[in-house]
Design a protein around this motif. Structure first.
Motif, PDB file in Angstrom:
ATOM      1  N   ARG A  63       0.819  -1.217   0.000  1.00  0.00           N
ATOM      2  CA  ARG A  63       0.000   0.000   0.000  1.00  0.00           C
ATOM      3  C   ARG A  63       0.851   1.265   0.000  1.00  0.00           C
ATOM      4  N   PHE A  64       1.961   1.257   0.739  1.00  0.00           N
ATOM      5  CA  PHE A  64       2.824   2.432   0.852  1.00  0.00           C
ATOM      6  C   PHE A  64       4.099   2.197   0.055  1.00  0.00           C
ATOM      7  N   THR A  65       4.606   3.282  -0.545  1.00  0.00           N
ATOM      8  CA  THR A  65       5.859   3.225  -1.284  1.00  0.00           C
ATOM      9  C   THR A  65       6.716   4.428  -0.909  1.00  0.00           C
ATOM     10  N   ILE A  66       7.947   4.155  -0.496  1.00  0.00           N
ATOM     11  CA  ILE A  66       8.887   5.215  -0.170  1.00  0.00           C
ATOM     12  C   ILE A  66       9.848   5.383  -1.345  1.00  0.00           C
ATOM     13  N   SER A  67      10.187   6.634  -1.658  1.00  0.00           N
ATOM     14  CA  SER A  67      11.073   6.896  -2.787  1.00  0.00           C
ATOM     15  C   SER A  67      11.815   8.202  -2.564  1.00  0.00           C
ATOM     16  N   ARG A  68      12.847   8.405  -3.384  1.00  0.00           N
ATOM     17  CA  ARG A  68      13.639   9.633  -3.325  1.00  0.00           C
ATOM     18  C   ARG A  68      13.562  10.381  -4.656  1.00  0.00           C
ATOM     19  N   ASP A  69      13.679  11.707  -4.585  1.00  0.00           N
ATOM     20  CA  ASP A  69      13.924  12.532  -5.755  1.00  0.00           C
ATOM     21  C   ASP A  69      15.138  13.393  -5.423  1.00  0.00           C
ATOM     22  N   GLY A  70      16.295  12.967  -5.916  1.00  0.00           N
ATOM     23  CA  GLY A  70      17.527  13.673  -5.588  1.00  0.00           C
ATOM     24  C   GLY A  70      17.543  15.105  -6.079  1.00  0.00           C
ATOM     25  N   ALA A  71      16.973  15.324  -7.242  1.00  0.00           N
ATOM     26  CA  ALA A  71      16.966  16.676  -7.806  1.00  0.00           C
ATOM     27  C   ALA A  71      16.175  17.645  -6.946  1.00  0.00           C
ATOM     28  N   LYS A  72      15.133  17.130  -6.286  1.00  0.00           N
ATOM     29  CA  LYS A  72      14.292  17.971  -5.420  1.00  0.00           C
ATOM     30  C   LYS A  72      14.683  17.855  -3.961  1.00  0.00           C
ATOM     31  N   ASN A  73      15.697  17.010  -3.675  1.00  0.00           N
ATOM     32  CA  ASN A  73      16.143  16.821  -2.300  1.00  0.00           C
ATOM     33  C   ASN A  73      14.967  16.458  -1.392  1.00  0.00           C
ATOM     34  N   THR A  74      14.183  15.506  -1.842  1.00  0.00           N
ATOM     35  CA  THR A  74      12.933  15.154  -1.162  1.00  0.00           C
ATOM     36  C   THR A  74      12.766  13.639  -1.132  1.00  0.00           C
ATOM     37  N   VAL A  75      12.233  13.154  -0.028  1.00  0.00           N
ATOM     38  CA  VAL A  75      11.828  11.757   0.088  1.00  0.00           C
ATOM     39  C   VAL A  75      10.304  11.735   0.201  1.00  0.00           C
ATOM     40  N   TYR A  76       9.685  10.843  -0.542  1.00  0.00           N
ATOM     41  CA  TYR A  76       8.227  10.766  -0.581  1.00  0.00           C
ATOM     42  C   TYR A  76       7.724   9.495   0.091  1.00  0.00           C
ATOM     43  N   LEU A  77       6.500   9.557   0.562  1.00  0.00           N
ATOM     44  CA  LEU A  77       5.774   8.369   1.012  1.00  0.00           C
ATOM     45  C   LEU A  77       4.424   8.386   0.305  1.00  0.00           C
ATOM     46  N   GLN A  78       4.310   7.553  -0.711  1.00  0.00           N
ATOM     47  CA  GLN A  78       3.048   7.409  -1.427  1.00  0.00           C
ATOM     48  C   GLN A  78       2.188   6.407  -0.679  1.00  0.00           C
ATOM     49  N   MET A  79       1.017   6.829  -0.275  1.00  0.00           N
ATOM     50  CA  MET A  79       0.128   5.993   0.528  1.00  0.00           C
ATOM     51  C   MET A  79      -1.161   5.748  -0.252  1.00  0.00           C
ATOM     52  N   ASN A  80      -1.405   4.507  -0.595  1.00  0.00           N
ATOM     53  CA  ASN A  80      -2.610   4.109  -1.321  1.00  0.00           C
ATOM     54  C   ASN A  80      -3.468   3.194  -0.456  1.00  0.00           C
ATOM     55  N   SER A  81      -4.698   3.017  -0.863  1.00  0.00           N
ATOM     56  CA  SER A  81      -5.635   2.135  -0.154  1.00  0.00           C
ATOM     57  C   SER A  81      -5.645   2.434   1.342  1.00  0.00           C
ATOM     58  N   LEU A  82      -5.755   3.689   1.662  1.00  0.00           N
ATOM     59  CA  LEU A  82      -5.670   4.107   3.062  1.00  0.00           C
ATOM     60  C   LEU A  82      -6.832   3.573   3.879  1.00  0.00           C
ATOM     61  N   LYS A  83      -6.537   3.267   5.142  1.00  0.00           N
ATOM     62  CA  LYS A  83      -7.502   2.720   6.077  1.00  0.00           C
ATOM     63  C   LYS A  83      -7.641   3.659   7.267  1.00  0.00           C
ATOM     64  N   PRO A  84      -8.760   3.601   7.966  1.00  0.00           N
ATOM     65  CA  PRO A  84      -8.899   4.451   9.163  1.00  0.00           C
ATOM     66  C   PRO A  84      -7.761   4.256  10.169  1.00  0.00           C
ATOM     67  N   GLU A  85      -7.232   3.051  10.262  1.00  0.00           N
ATOM     68  CA  GLU A  85      -6.142   2.793  11.211  1.00  0.00           C
ATOM     69  C   GLU A  85      -4.815   3.416  10.778  1.00  0.00           C
ATOM     70  N   ASP A  86      -4.756   3.991   9.576  1.00  0.00           N
ATOM     71  CA  ASP A  86      -3.571   4.736   9.159  1.00  0.00           C
ATOM     72  C   ASP A  86      -3.577   6.168   9.690  1.00  0.00           C
ATOM     73  N   THR A  87      -4.672   6.562  10.323  1.00  0.00           N
ATOM     74  CA  THR A  87      -4.774   7.911  10.868  1.00  0.00           C
ATOM     75  C   THR A  87      -3.716   8.144  11.936  1.00  0.00           C
ATOM     76  N   ALA A  88      -2.928   9.180  11.766  1.00  0.00           N
ATOM     77  CA  ALA A  88      -1.825   9.482  12.687  1.00  0.00           C
ATOM     78  C   ALA A  88      -1.126  10.757  12.216  1.00  0.00           C
TER      79      ALA A  88
END
Length: 121
Positions: A63-88
């Motif tokens: 469901r979740f995917t972590i990735s980097r974009d070096g050019a933007k100096n950013t790390v992402y967390l793509q979260m799909n199929s979110l559930k109520p228990e992901d609330t935080a």
């Protein structure tokens, strides 16, 4: 210092992409972790990315995917199929050791201020 963004309110089954950015240093040289903390619960590790590979805990695998974009100096967390228990509140941080996992909070530092994710209908 790290800065998280991208949180919000989403319905169950929806998606969000969180961003973790930094100024003054390059994230590419570090292992970065994403954590979350729900009210009344301990902070738990969700995902991390080292120089070699991403890692996700079982509760978010597929469901979740972590990735980097070096050019933007950013790390992402793509979260799909979110559930109520992901609330935080979701945080990113820098690992103090050369490999990841482990995803114990004690191995990480330079925490951001967090971004709220709420999954609710």
């Amino acid at each position: 210092q790290l800065v998280e963004s991208g949180g919000g309110l989403v319905q169950p089954g929806g998606s969000l992409r969180l961003s973790c950015s930094a100024s003054g240093f390059t994230l590419n040289t570090y292992n970065i972790g994403w954590f979350r903390q729900a009210p009344g619960k301990d902070r738990e590790g969700v995902s991390c990315i080292s120089q070699n590979a991403p890692y996700n805990v079982d509760s978010v695998k597929g469901r979740f995917t972590i990735s980097r974009d070096g050019a933007k100096n950013t790390v992402y967390l793509q979260m799909n199929s979110l559930k109520p228990e992901d609330t935080a509140v979701y945080y990113c941080a820098i690992s103090q050791i050369s490999w990841c996992p482990p995803l114990g909070a004690s191995f990480f530092a330079a925490w951001g201020q967090g971004t709220q994710v709420t999954v609710s209908s």
